[in-house]
Design an enzyme around this catalytic site. Structure first.
Site, mmCIF file in Angstrom:
data_model
loop_
_atom_site.group_PDB
_atom_site.id
_atom_site.type_symbol
_atom_site.label_atom_id
_atom_site.label_comp_id
_atom_site.label_asym_id
_atom_site.label_seq_id
_atom_site.Cartn_x
_atom_site.Cartn_y
_atom_site.Cartn_z
ATOM 1 N N LYS A 64 0.819 -1.216 0.000
ATOM 2 C CA LYS A 64 0.000 0.000 0.000
ATOM 3 C C LYS A 64 0.851 1.263 0.000
ATOM 4 O O LYS A 64 0.685 2.148 -0.851
ATOM 5 C CB LYS A 64 -0.937 -0.002 1.213
ATOM 6 C CG LYS A 64 -1.714 1.303 1.405
ATOM 7 C CD LYS A 64 -2.622 1.238 2.615
ATOM 8 C CE LYS A 64 -1.842 1.122 3.904
ATOM 9 N NZ LYS A 64 -1.051 2.334 4.204
ATOM 10 N N THR A 65 1.770 1.355 0.955
ATOM 11 C CA THR A 65 2.598 2.559 1.063
ATOM 12 C C THR A 65 3.488 2.716 -0.164
ATOM 13 O O THR A 65 3.718 3.827 -0.645
ATOM 14 C CB THR A 65 3.449 2.509 2.342
ATOM 15 O OG1 THR A 65 2.588 2.325 3.475
ATOM 16 C CG2 THR A 65 4.241 3.795 2.526
ATOM 17 N N ASP A 252 -4.356 8.281 2.642
ATOM 18 C CA ASP A 252 -3.908 6.983 3.135
ATOM 19 C C ASP A 252 -4.905 6.455 4.168
ATOM 20 O O ASP A 252 -5.541 7.232 4.887
ATOM 21 C CB ASP A 252 -2.521 7.162 3.776
ATOM 22 C CG ASP A 252 -1.891 5.844 4.196
ATOM 23 O OD1 ASP A 252 -2.210 4.812 3.580
ATOM 24 O OD2 ASP A 252 -1.081 5.856 5.131
ATOM 25 N N GLU A 253 -5.060 5.126 4.244
ATOM 26 C CA GLU A 253 -5.940 4.481 5.233
ATOM 27 C C GLU A 253 -7.336 5.109 5.229
ATOM 28 O O GLU A 253 -7.879 5.504 6.261
ATOM 29 C CB GLU A 253 -5.326 4.581 6.638
ATOM 30 C CG GLU A 253 -3.928 4.000 6.763
ATOM 31 C CD GLU A 253 -3.894 2.473 6.755
ATOM 32 O OE1 GLU A 253 -4.918 1.853 6.418
ATOM 33 O OE2 GLU A 253 -2.833 1.912 7.088
ATOM 34 N N GLN A 283 -9.480 -4.085 7.210
ATOM 35 C CA GLN A 283 -8.575 -3.748 8.308
ATOM 36 C C GLN A 283 -9.052 -2.513 9.082
ATOM 37 O O GLN A 283 -8.255 -1.832 9.732
ATOM 38 C CB GLN A 283 -7.158 -3.519 7.782
ATOM 39 C CG GLN A 283 -6.548 -4.765 7.147
ATOM 40 C CD GLN A 283 -5.108 -4.557 6.739
ATOM 41 O OE1 GLN A 283 -4.201 -4.487 7.566
ATOM 42 N NE2 GLN A 283 -4.877 -4.462 5.436
ATOM 43 N N ARG A 595 -0.585 -10.603 10.063
ATOM 44 C CA ARG A 595 0.753 -10.111 10.420
ATOM 45 C C ARG A 595 1.792 -11.213 10.243
ATOM 46 O O ARG A 595 2.995 -10.948 10.197
ATOM 47 C CB ARG A 595 0.812 -9.654 11.889
ATOM 48 C CG ARG A 595 -0.129 -8.523 12.325
ATOM 49 C CD ARG A 595 -0.093 -7.343 11.415
ATOM 50 N NE ARG A 595 -1.156 -7.444 10.419
ATOM 51 C CZ ARG A 595 -1.269 -6.651 9.357
ATOM 52 N NH1 ARG A 595 -0.353 -5.725 9.139
ATOM 53 N NH2 ARG A 595 -2.261 -6.783 8.508
#
Length: 648
Positions: A64-65, A252-253, A283, A595
């Site tokens: 994503k980043t 973002d997010e 998420q 994770r």
């Protein structure tokens, strides 16, 4: 015609700015195409989508980043002026990571030229920037100050005192939480679900609080978002100025935006519609912070012409872990369908382990961690997750007994937590009246009047230490000092695991009380606690990670242990009565599972001693939802011994 002397400095600055901009753009026109190296087809598609609304559904571990920062660099390479780009996220850490990645992509010289007018920051830093320029239109001075939580709490206490309200019923923290809710959701007093008397008192408090803030030329943290919204809605000419400046907006997010942040961003994007929203509704775990994940679900309704790109290739986990996690999250109704896949190997099966109790759980986890470590996996690549902070005590004790260095991520170690040290200070003073350190700590807790009363009762109180068991003594200390009320006043906000911080701290005390219940006298109990606090490791880097599931967002580990996968714990007991909260708990479980890169254990106990009580436990419904062909189920409750771990 040459400028006059008075105009010369401004003219020179403007000329220099234009020259720098021309040089900056020239650099990018000669840039090569290495920008897309290392991106997959979907990431490239997302990065190249410049004009119009774009929604990127970025699954866990899908880069994503990386996609977001490459798009910023691509915009610049296409000649977009840096001052026309706005990129917002939620934390300073995330903003700094984004700036660092863009700098690495551009090279130091190009980044320094773009950095002057390129905004990459948090929502609140954006709001502060807007207010510094425009707040005068609301009757404030430009020299306004921003009140932090302590400042707001101090003001709230003063107002409640002036209103002669009972601190037991009308708590400053509760009022401030309601104010935050109203501002975050852009609602009004009528939306509150409370009795008329309470609502009326709160309305009076809210009006006084707002007037006092403005009289002090101050704003609180929520105002950094709501006041810019107010300015934009009441002054269209100001809104248009910022719309003309921020022609390309990246968020973002997006699933974590609240109503006020959503409105702010969409007002800015309304004219040009070049909004790039990236996130993952699967998420979304911050509903208790007023985040509304429906903002990302409704993006296509807001922008019917939106381009949708799904990032489904996962670079983190094995396929078995991804398949199992998908099976769980697919049970949620409110979500956008996507299926993560990976080129990584299928990997090891998931391990679901039944144990007798929380101590057996901790012993099993430590045994497996030591096996993993001996097999070559460093302990800092391993994490133990749990739903509530109180669960960490038994795990920390197991680490201390095993002489295994550990860190508690996102929280203070159990015996270093304020509420634990406070209660222990009372007990130590009862054991030893000459303990100056404990006396000083208690003086800081109690007000002058209540401290005098405590010392007056102290002789009788001390006598009780000879007749009460340690567990009963803790209850007596709490009752006589009003310590729970003190916590409610001091910690009115929510903790990282989604409940009121005061309640979380009270549960920690109940956990301490549970430990005290295993001792017959105060001296033995305090001795064990002291020994538990002695850290014996000296390694500052290679430490086992302990954290709540909420703290795990954005992190990854080779091996993950999720402790306490039981009903009323994961999912939390309060979530079982609400479909909305239950789905957020399922998303929280999904975040924890994804994770893991290679190995994943989920553990549940037949009975658990937690928050001062021992109760029978049932395995979490999320365990029941796991696909059987991907799981090795083992039971230690009958003395079954697990096979040793073999690393790939």
């Amino acid at each position: 015609m040459l400028p006059s002397d008075s105009e010369a400095p401004r003219w020179r600055n403007e000329r220099a700015r234009k020259m720098i901009l021309l040089l900056f753009l020239a650099c990018y026109h000669t840039a090569d195409m290495k920008l897309f190296d290392g991106l997959n087809d979907k990431q490239i598609e997302a990065v190249k989508a410049i004009d119009g609304p774009v929604l990127i559904l970025a699954g866990a571990g899908s880069g994503k980043t990386k996609t977001l920062t490459h798009r910023i660099a691509h915009l610049l390479s296409q000649g977009v002026n840096p001052e026309n780009i706005l990129a917002v996220t939620f934390t300073n850490k995330a903003a700094e990571e984004m700036r660092s990645r863009v700098k690495n992509l551009l090279g130091n010289v190009k980044y320094q030229m773009s950095n002057v007018n390129l905004f990459i920051g948090t929502f609140h830093s954006l709001g502060a920037k807007i207010l510094r320029e425009e707040i005068e239109c609301l009757g404030y001075k430009k020299s306004f100050v921003i009140y932090d939580e302590d400042d707001s709490s101090s003001l709230a206490k003063d107002i409640i005192g002036e209103m002669n309200l009972s601190r037991d019923r009308f708590k400053p923290g509760s009022f401030l939480n309601l104010i935050s809710k109203i501002k975050s959701e852009l609602t009004d007093l009528e939306s509150l679900d409370s009795g008329d008397f309470y609502k009326n008192q709160f309305a009076n408090f809210y009006n006084i609080y707002s007037r006092r803030l403005k009289a002090s030329n101050a704003v609180d943290f929520d105002d950094l978002i709501t006041l810019p919204v107010k300015i934009y809605e009441s002054h269209p000419e100001i809104l248009e100025k910022y719309q003309n400046q921020y022609k390309y907006i990246l968020v973002d997010e997006y699933q974590d935006t609240n109503r006020a942040q959503y409105v702010l961003i969409n007002l800015l994007a309304k004219k040009n519609k070049n909004i790039f929203a990236i996130g993952d509704p699967d998420q979304a775990i911050y509903g208790w912070r007023h985040a509304d994940f429906r903002n990302i679900l409704n993006f296509e309704k807001d922008y019917p012409e939106a381009k949708i790109v799904k990032l489904e290739q996962n670079y983190r986990s094995s396929q078995n872990i991804l398949s199992a996690a998908h099976e769980i999250i697919s049970k949620n109704i409110e979500r956008k369908e996507k299926t993560l896949w990976t080129e990584n190997p299928a990997g090891a099966m998931l391990e679901v382990v039944e144990v007798n109790n929380e101590r057996a759980e901790a012993e099993f986890i430590l045994d497996k961690i030591l096996e993993l470590n001996k097999a070559g996996l460093s302990v800092d690549k391993i994490v133990v997750m749990y739903r509530t902070n109180a669960q960490s005590r038994v795990l920390e004790e197991a680490c201390l007994y095993a002489n295994l260095p550990y860190r508690v991520v996102g929280a203070v170690k159990f015996y270093q937590r304020k509420e634990i040290k406070d209660v222990l200070a009372y007990l130590r003073l009862l054991q030893n009246q000459s303990d100056e350190i404990s006396l000083k700590r208690i003086t800081g807790i109690l007000g002058k009047k209540s401290f005098a009363k405590f010392m007056e009762d102290f002789p009788n109180f001390k006598t009780q230490t000879e007749s009460l068991l340690p567990k009963e003594l803790i209850k007596s200390v709490i009752k006589k000092t009003g310590y729970y009320d003190y916590l409610a006043r001091k910690f009115p906000d929510f903790s990282p695991d989604g409940e009121l911080e005061s309640e979380s701290r009270i549960k920690n005390i109940k956990e301490l009380s549970g430990l005290a219940g295993t001792h017959d006298n105060l001296s033995d109990f305090l001795t064990e606690v002291t020994l538990m606090q002695q850290e014996r490791d000296t390694d500052n880097s290679k430490k086992l990670n302990l954290m709540t599931l909420h703290s795990a967002k954005g992190l990854e580990f080779d091996a993950v242990f999720i402790a306490g996968a039981e009903e009323n714990l994961m999912p939390h007991s309060r979530a079982t009565y609400s479909l909305e909260e239950l789905e957020e708990e399922r998303r929280l479980c999904y975040v924890g599972m994804t994770r893991a890169k290679k190995y994943l254990w989920l553990l549940f106990a037949k009975q658990r001693f937690l928050w001062g009580e021992r109760k029978e436990a049932m395995p979490s419904r999320f365990i029941m939802e796991l696909p059987q062909h991907l799981v090795n189920f083992r039971s230690l409750a009958d003395g079954y011994n697990l096979p040793k771990v073999e690393l790939e």
